[in-house]
Write a protein that holds these residues in place. Structure first.
Motif, PDB file in Angstrom:
ATOM      1  N   ALA A 109    -121.676 -28.614  -6.185  1.00  0.00           N
ATOM      2  CA  ALA A 109    -121.740 -29.235  -4.864  1.00  0.00           C
ATOM      3  C   ALA A 109    -120.612 -28.727  -3.970  1.00  0.00           C
ATOM      4  CB  ALA A 109    -121.659 -30.760  -5.001  1.00  0.00           C
ATOM      5  N   GLU A 110    -119.412 -28.584  -4.513  1.00  0.00           N
ATOM      6  CA  GLU A 110    -118.288 -28.093  -3.716  1.00  0.00           C
ATOM      7  C   GLU A 110    -118.483 -26.630  -3.331  1.00  0.00           C
ATOM      8  OE1 GLU A 110    -117.138 -31.700  -5.752  1.00  0.00           O
ATOM      9  OE2 GLU A 110    -118.045 -29.842  -6.442  1.00  0.00           O
ATOM     10  N   THR A 111    -119.050 -25.829  -4.233  1.00  0.00           N
ATOM     11  CA  THR A 111    -119.305 -24.424  -3.903  1.00  0.00           C
ATOM     12  C   THR A 111    -120.314 -24.299  -2.771  1.00  0.00           C
ATOM     13  OG1 THR A 111    -118.822 -23.807  -6.196  1.00  0.00           O
ATOM     14  CG2 THR A 111    -120.013 -22.212  -4.846  1.00  0.00           C
ATOM     15  N   GLU A 112    -121.367 -25.119  -2.816  1.00  0.00           N
ATOM     16  CA  GLU A 112    -122.350 -25.108  -1.736  1.00  0.00           C
ATOM     17  C   GLU A 112    -121.725 -25.551  -0.422  1.00  0.00           C
ATOM     18  OE1 GLU A 112    -125.402 -24.029  -1.613  1.00  0.00           O
ATOM     19  OE2 GLU A 112    -125.280 -23.326  -3.686  1.00  0.00           O
ATOM     20  N   ALA A 113    -120.834 -26.531  -0.469  1.00  0.00           N
ATOM     21  CA  ALA A 113    -120.174 -26.979   0.757  1.00  0.00           C
ATOM     22  C   ALA A 113    -119.318 -25.867   1.346  1.00  0.00           C
ATOM     23  CB  ALA A 113    -119.328 -28.215   0.468  1.00  0.00           C
ATOM     24  N   VAL A 114    -118.631 -25.088   0.505  1.00  0.00           N
ATOM     25  CA  VAL A 114    -117.839 -23.962   0.989  1.00  0.00           C
ATOM     26  C   VAL A 114    -118.732 -22.907   1.620  1.00  0.00           C
ATOM     27  CG1 VAL A 114    -116.348 -22.058   0.255  1.00  0.00           C
ATOM     28  CG2 VAL A 114    -115.937 -24.355  -0.618  1.00  0.00           C
ATOM     29  N   GLU A 115    -119.858 -22.615   0.980  1.00  0.00           N
ATOM     30  CA  GLU A 115    -120.774 -21.608   1.514  1.00  0.00           C
ATOM     31  C   GLU A 115    -121.363 -22.060   2.850  1.00  0.00           C
ATOM     32  OE1 GLU A 115    -122.530 -18.009   1.763  1.00  0.00           O
ATOM     33  OE2 GLU A 115    -121.049 -18.686   0.289  1.00  0.00           O
ATOM     34  N   ALA A 217    -113.306 -27.355   8.473  1.00  0.00           N
ATOM     35  CA  ALA A 217    -114.278 -27.821   7.475  1.00  0.00           C
ATOM     36  C   ALA A 217    -114.295 -26.903   6.266  1.00  0.00           C
ATOM     37  CB  ALA A 217    -115.660 -27.906   8.112  1.00  0.00           C
ATOM     38  N   LEU A 218    -114.122 -25.597   6.505  1.00  0.00           N
ATOM     39  CA  LEU A 218    -114.066 -24.652   5.386  1.00  0.00           C
ATOM     40  C   LEU A 218    -112.838 -24.908   4.524  1.00  0.00           C
ATOM     41  CD1 LEU A 218    -115.019 -22.156   3.858  1.00  0.00           C
ATOM     42  CD2 LEU A 218    -113.785 -20.749   5.528  1.00  0.00           C
ATOM     43  N   ARG A 219    -111.693 -25.122   5.175  1.00  0.00           N
ATOM     44  CA  ARG A 219    -110.483 -25.407   4.394  1.00  0.00           C
ATOM     45  C   ARG A 219    -110.634 -26.693   3.600  1.00  0.00           C
ATOM     46  NH1 ARG A 219    -108.084 -23.538   9.253  1.00  0.00           N
ATOM     47  NH2 ARG A 219    -107.730 -25.686   9.938  1.00  0.00           N
ATOM     48  N   SER A 220    -111.236 -27.707   4.217  1.00  0.00           N
ATOM     49  CA  SER A 220    -111.456 -28.962   3.499  1.00  0.00           C
ATOM     50  C   SER A 220    -112.381 -28.760   2.308  1.00  0.00           C
ATOM     51  CB  SER A 220    -112.036 -30.000   4.462  1.00  0.00           C
ATOM     52  OG  SER A 220    -112.317 -31.211   3.789  1.00  0.00           O
ATOM     53  N   ALA A 221    -113.420 -27.969   2.501  1.00  0.00           N
ATOM     54  CA  ALA A 221    -114.344 -27.699   1.392  1.00  0.00           C
ATOM     55  C   ALA A 221    -113.655 -26.904   0.293  1.00  0.00           C
ATOM     56  CB  ALA A 221    -115.572 -26.950   1.915  1.00  0.00           C
ATOM     57  N   GLU A 222    -112.769 -25.964   0.685  1.00  0.00           N
ATOM     58  CA  GLU A 222    -112.043 -25.188  -0.327  1.00  0.00           C
ATOM     59  C   GLU A 222    -111.068 -26.070  -1.099  1.00  0.00           C
ATOM     60  OE1 GLU A 222    -110.344 -22.132   2.036  1.00  0.00           O
ATOM     61  OE2 GLU A 222    -112.075 -20.783   1.814  1.00  0.00           O
ATOM     62  N   VAL A 223    -110.443 -27.036  -0.384  1.00  0.00           N
ATOM     63  CA  VAL A 223    -109.553 -27.985  -1.072  1.00  0.00           C
ATOM     64  C   VAL A 223    -110.344 -28.814  -2.071  1.00  0.00           C
ATOM     65  CG1 VAL A 223    -108.119 -30.023  -0.757  1.00  0.00           C
ATOM     66  CG2 VAL A 223    -107.836 -28.066   0.762  1.00  0.00           C
ATOM     67  N   ALA A 224    -111.517 -29.301  -1.652  1.00  0.00           N
ATOM     68  CA  ALA A 224    -112.364 -30.072  -2.568  1.00  0.00           C
ATOM     69  C   ALA A 224    -112.788 -29.223  -3.755  1.00  0.00           C
ATOM     70  CB  ALA A 224    -113.585 -30.608  -1.818  1.00  0.00           C
ATOM     71  N   LEU A 225    -113.040 -27.935  -3.506  1.00  0.00           N
ATOM     72  CA  LEU A 225    -113.406 -27.044  -4.603  1.00  0.00           C
ATOM     73  C   LEU A 225    -112.221 -26.830  -5.547  1.00  0.00           C
ATOM     74  CD1 LEU A 225    -115.440 -25.114  -5.922  1.00  0.00           C
ATOM     75  CD2 LEU A 225    -114.624 -23.324  -4.360  1.00  0.00           C
ATOM     76  N   SER A 226    -111.011 -26.698  -4.983  1.00  0.00           N
ATOM     77  CA  SER A 226    -109.840 -26.494  -5.841  1.00  0.00           C
ATOM     78  C   SER A 226    -109.548 -27.712  -6.702  1.00  0.00           C
ATOM     79  CB  SER A 226    -108.620 -26.155  -4.978  1.00  0.00           C
ATOM     80  OG  SER A 226    -108.253 -27.257  -4.168  1.00  0.00           O
ATOM     81  N   LYS A 227    -109.933 -28.913  -6.232  1.00  0.00           N
ATOM     82  CA  LYS A 227    -109.689 -30.121  -7.011  1.00  0.00           C
ATOM     83  C   LYS A 227    -110.561 -30.198  -8.253  1.00  0.00           C
ATOM     84  CE  LYS A 227    -108.120 -33.015  -3.156  1.00  0.00           C
ATOM     85  NZ  LYS A 227    -108.414 -34.222  -2.334  1.00  0.00           N
ATOM     86  N   THR A 228    -111.579 -29.383  -8.335  1.00  0.00           N
ATOM     87  CA  THR A 228    -112.403 -29.379  -9.545  1.00  0.00           C
ATOM     88  C   THR A 228    -111.688 -28.701 -10.708  1.00  0.00           C
ATOM     89  OG1 THR A 228    -113.500 -27.320  -8.853  1.00  0.00           O
ATOM     90  CG2 THR A 228    -114.514 -29.402  -8.175  1.00  0.00           C
ATOM     91  N   VAL A 229    -110.632 -27.929 -10.405  1.00  0.00           N
ATOM     92  CA  VAL A 229    -109.800 -27.330 -11.450  1.00  0.00           C
ATOM     93  C   VAL A 229    -108.530 -28.170 -11.566  1.00  0.00           C
ATOM     94  CG1 VAL A 229    -108.561 -25.282 -12.228  1.00  0.00           C
ATOM     95  CG2 VAL A 229    -110.724 -25.038 -10.993  1.00  0.00           C
TER      96      VAL A 229
END
Length: 410
Positions: A109-115, A217-229
């Protein structure tokens, strides 16, 4: 027991010697189990009083604590969101550095949000390119409208001049038509200028604002993606880390493990002393300590600070009035100590159970020239009886392993 034996040398023994060699009374004859109290009553009473006084003096001016430990902090390994574990990068008992990845959660879901955020940025940039083309079209329309306006204006000026001279080549009706046409052309110029201004504003203000919002929004999505690690916050050792791929990790109910930070260079031990010794244990007092994990060793310590409050007196505001009788347990005051020779405690595990003695130092008071004879004698006595407590600590250090391994039954 040691204090009793010591005091009996100065009380019971002289009384017995007096009875034996001055009065001729012998053990088993005049001095028996039934008459010992009557015959040696002065020595026994003196021994009891002296022993109690000595014990009080020792434990007041040289207090001891059986509640000594080096507390350490643990960090719970938790993600910032719920998720299913899809990849594990470390294992139990592993040493990690700050920033090292520990495990990864499902991030589809986070990867799709970044894309999607990246596509939004590309779309806005394409709109900016189209807006630049629209600006060029609007500039051309403005030039065309201005040319038509200039043509009608020049023709109106010529015919108006001819009409003012009274010639019959131009009628007033033609001049009026040209005036109306000039007004129309002026409206066309104004409309072209407004259109160009709108396109310019869209290109300079609206689209850059939309681009900045999309980039945020991209930075926020990337932050959300980084939180998965999930990464280690500090250097330390992983404990109780039993994750498997497919486990659900919850920041409230299901932690992943515990991270124990690295041992600091300066190890601080906390000791809880009885409140009656609060006026004796101060910063700068010399102490000694022995630990269960460091058998047969006595470590010299230095008291660095004393907590100014006692934990038993703290309260938190609630909807119920505090009853002071519920705080009947006196509690202890906390003193922090550091080893004078840190290499002696480098192998002592955190949280080890220890025993410590603090010793009152009267050297500064004895160096005062105004001290009286009685006070001088008392200060020397306080300094001397510290040897008894130091000896007791060494006896404890010697017997502790024996009691633990032989007599405890473990």
């Amino acid at each position: 027991m040691f204090e009793l034996l010591l005091c009996s040398i100065f009380t019971v023994l002289p009384d017995y010697l007096f009875r034996r060699y001055r009065q001729g009374k012998r053990i088993g004859k005049e001095i028996t189990l039934f008459s010992v109290w009557y015959e040696l009553r002065y020595g026994i009473v003196g021994c009891a009083i002296l022993t109690i006084s000595l014990i009080t003096l020792i434990f007041y001016f040289h207090p001891s604590s059986h509640n000594v430990a080096s507390f350490f902090r643990t960090l719970t390994i938790l993600p910032e969101k719920n998720g299913r574990v899809v990849e594990i990068y470390t294992g139990n008992d592993a040493l990690v550095k700050s920033g090292d990845p520990l495990f990864r959660l499902d991030d589809r879901a986070e990867t799709e949000a970044v894309e999607m955020a990246r596509q939004e940025i590309e779309q806005i940039r394409a709109q900016m390119a189209v807006a630049e083309a629209d600006l060029a079209v609007a500039a051309g329309n403005l030039e065309e409208a201005q040319g038509a306006y200039a043509q009608v204006r020049d023709e109106l000026n010529v015919k108006a001049d001819l009409l003012s001279r009274g010639t019959n080549a131009v009628s007033r009706r033609e001049v009026e038509k040209l005036e109306v046409a000039l007004t129309t052309r002026q409206g066309g110029v104004n409309a072209a200028m407004a259109n160009m201004t709108a396109v310019q504003t869209r290109l300079d203000t609206l689209l850059p604002a939309q681009l900045a919002s999309a980039e945020a929004a991209l930075r926020s999505a990337e932050v959300a993606l980084s939180k998965t690690v999930v990464r280690a916050g500090v250097d330390g050792e992983i404990q109780q880390f039993a994750l498997q791929v497919g486990d659900i990790v919850n920041p409230l109910l299901r932690p992943a493990g515990i991270l124990i930070p690295e041992k600091p260079k300066d190890v601080v031990f906390q000791a809880g002393f009885q409140q009656v010794s609060a006026q004796v244990v101060k910063a700068g007092v010399i102490a000694e300590m022995t630990c269960a994990s460091l058998p047969f060793e006595v470590v010299p310590m230095l008291v660095t600070s004393v907590q100014p409050v006692i934990a038993a007196g703290q309260f938190r505001p609630t909807d119920r009035l505090l009853d002071i009788s519920e705080r009947s347990k006196p509690g202890t005051f906390l003193a922090k100590m550091i080893p004078l020779y840190p290499e002696q405690v480098k192998n002592v595990p955190w949280g080890s159970q220890c025993i410590a003695n603090a010793y009152t130092n009267t050297h500064d008071q004895l160096e005062n020239p105004d001290v009286g004879a009685g006070e001088w004698l008392f200060l020397h006595m306080v300094q001397t009886v510290g040897i008894v407590h130091a000896l007791l600590l060494r006896v404890q250090a010697l017997l502790w392993p024996i009691q633990t391994l032989v007599f405890s039954g473990h």
